[in-house]
Scaffold this motif. Sequence first.
Motif, PDB file in Angstrom:
ATOM      1  N   PHE A 207       0.852  -1.185   0.000  1.00 55.47           N
ATOM      2  CA  PHE A 207       0.000   0.000   0.000  1.00 55.47           C
ATOM      3  C   PHE A 207       0.893   1.243   0.000  1.00 55.47           C
ATOM      4  O   PHE A 207       1.517   1.562   1.019  1.00 55.47           O
ATOM      5  CB  PHE A 207      -0.921   0.012   1.216  1.00 55.47           C
ATOM      6  N   ALA A 208       0.972   1.917  -1.138  1.00 56.86           N
ATOM      7  CA  ALA A 208       1.829   3.098  -1.265  1.00 56.86           C
ATOM      8  C   ALA A 208       1.061   4.207  -1.963  1.00 56.86           C
ATOM      9  O   ALA A 208       0.297   3.957  -2.900  1.00 56.86           O
ATOM     10  CB  ALA A 208       3.099   2.769  -2.045  1.00 56.86           C
ATOM     11  N   SER A 209       1.276   5.428  -1.503  1.00 53.97           N
ATOM     12  CA  SER A 209       0.573   6.568  -2.086  1.00 53.97           C
ATOM     13  C   SER A 209       1.378   7.845  -1.902  1.00 53.97           C
ATOM     14  O   SER A 209       2.045   8.035  -0.881  1.00 53.97           O
ATOM     15  CB  SER A 209      -0.800   6.749  -1.432  1.00 53.97           C
ATOM     16  N   THR A 210       1.309   8.691  -2.894  1.00 52.85           N
ATOM     17  CA  THR A 210       1.740  10.080  -2.760  1.00 52.85           C
ATOM     18  C   THR A 210       0.502  10.924  -2.506  1.00 52.85           C
ATOM     19  O   THR A 210      -0.528  10.723  -3.164  1.00 52.85           O
ATOM     20  CB  THR A 210       2.436  10.561  -4.041  1.00 52.85           C
ATOM     21  N   THR A 211       0.583  11.840  -1.561  1.00 49.01           N
ATOM     22  CA  THR A 211      -0.509  12.788  -1.342  1.00 49.01           C
ATOM     23  C   THR A 211      -0.142  14.134  -1.942  1.00 49.01           C
ATOM     24  O   THR A 211       1.033  14.476  -2.070  1.00 49.01           O
ATOM     25  CB  THR A 211      -0.799  12.981   0.152  1.00 49.01           C
ATOM     26  N   GLU A 212      -1.156  14.900  -2.305  1.00 53.04           N
ATOM     27  CA  GLU A 212      -0.952  16.243  -2.855  1.00 53.04           C
ATOM     28  C   GLU A 212      -2.038  17.172  -2.309  1.00 53.04           C
ATOM     29  O   GLU A 212      -3.226  16.955  -2.575  1.00 53.04           O
ATOM     30  CB  GLU A 212      -1.025  16.230  -4.387  1.00 53.04           C
ATOM     31  N   VAL A 213      -1.643  18.177  -1.556  1.00 52.52           N
ATOM     32  CA  VAL A 213      -2.587  19.211  -1.143  1.00 52.52           C
ATOM     33  C   VAL A 213      -2.313  20.481  -1.945  1.00 52.52           C
ATOM     34  O   VAL A 213      -1.284  20.600  -2.598  1.00 52.52           O
ATOM     35  CB  VAL A 213      -2.510  19.507   0.379  1.00 52.52           C
ATOM     36  N   TYR A 214      -3.249  21.421  -1.868  1.00 49.11           N
ATOM     37  CA  TYR A 214      -3.116  22.681  -2.618  1.00 49.11           C
ATOM     38  C   TYR A 214      -3.166  23.851  -1.637  1.00 49.11           C
ATOM     39  O   TYR A 214      -4.239  24.388  -1.346  1.00 49.11           O
ATOM     40  CB  TYR A 214      -4.232  22.779  -3.660  1.00 49.11           C
TER      41      TYR A 214
END
Length: 305
Positions: A268-275
């Motif tokens: 389970f791997a993820s990159t997160t991106e907020v603005y």
Amino acid sequence: MMSGTYPIGTPGKPWGDAERAQWLSRQSMQRSYAEEVLSRIDALKAKFEVECYGVLGYGADRYPLMAVRSRVWDDALPSALVTGGVHGYETSGVHGALEFLERDAEGYAGKVNLLVVPCVSPWGYERIHRWNADAVDPNRSFREDGAAEEASALIRLVAPMRGDFLVHVDLHETTDSDESEFRPALAARDGKPYEPGEIPDGFYVVGDSENPQLAFQSAIVDAVSRVTHIAPADARGQIIGSDVVAPGVILYPFERLGLCAGVTGARFASTTEVYPDSPRATPEQCNKAQAVAVTAALDFALAAD
């Protein structure tokens, strides 16, 4: 800058040493890694193991690279890696990782071994920049022949445990400066034409196209939607040029691109991106969104394991 010009280099010609030196001369310290990051990591020593896994050096500047571990590491438990600040200018990745450690991490004792690296790129953090001092993007350098010492140091840290990680969450931001500075600089550095893009307004995640785990990615998006808004698809059904495969979810080939999120081979791997530049989000919301993304990722993975 939106005209496609950049003040360094000759259009159509990749940078050489002179252009890189000119670029470096324009960078200046704008905030303190020691005061804003190391001081908070130091305060965690009462609850966690804190280690220096390397020293990053650029000229006279020296930066200790710090990792925070579960105090009791149990090989019978699954392990999780959280990384922030791979791009040093992406502030909420760093402070979201610290907020997770300060507020949430103790609740996972006895459930999962935690390894948290809040700021992978301290030189970039201090200069609020995407690249390192060599004008190299650390988040394209997570491979054996990678050119960024920030990435190489993290690879060495996790190498003995590669294959043991259940979860890896890599915390990032997409900012207005991506279009005003960093993408034009990238085009100039590589001698390519600058093609304007569209900054998505809201949170989204990037999964691995070779191992997408859409239910996992969607669980992160759902949890964060209670903190801040989720980025919609554009008119082409895309976010930053990639097809939206579920609300707030796009996919990249992690390992092929040399991305940090592929460094562990976690299921389970993820990159997160907020603005953070959105008029609908505050810095506090962005930090909280990152911390919530980590807890949602851990909760989903532990339930599925």
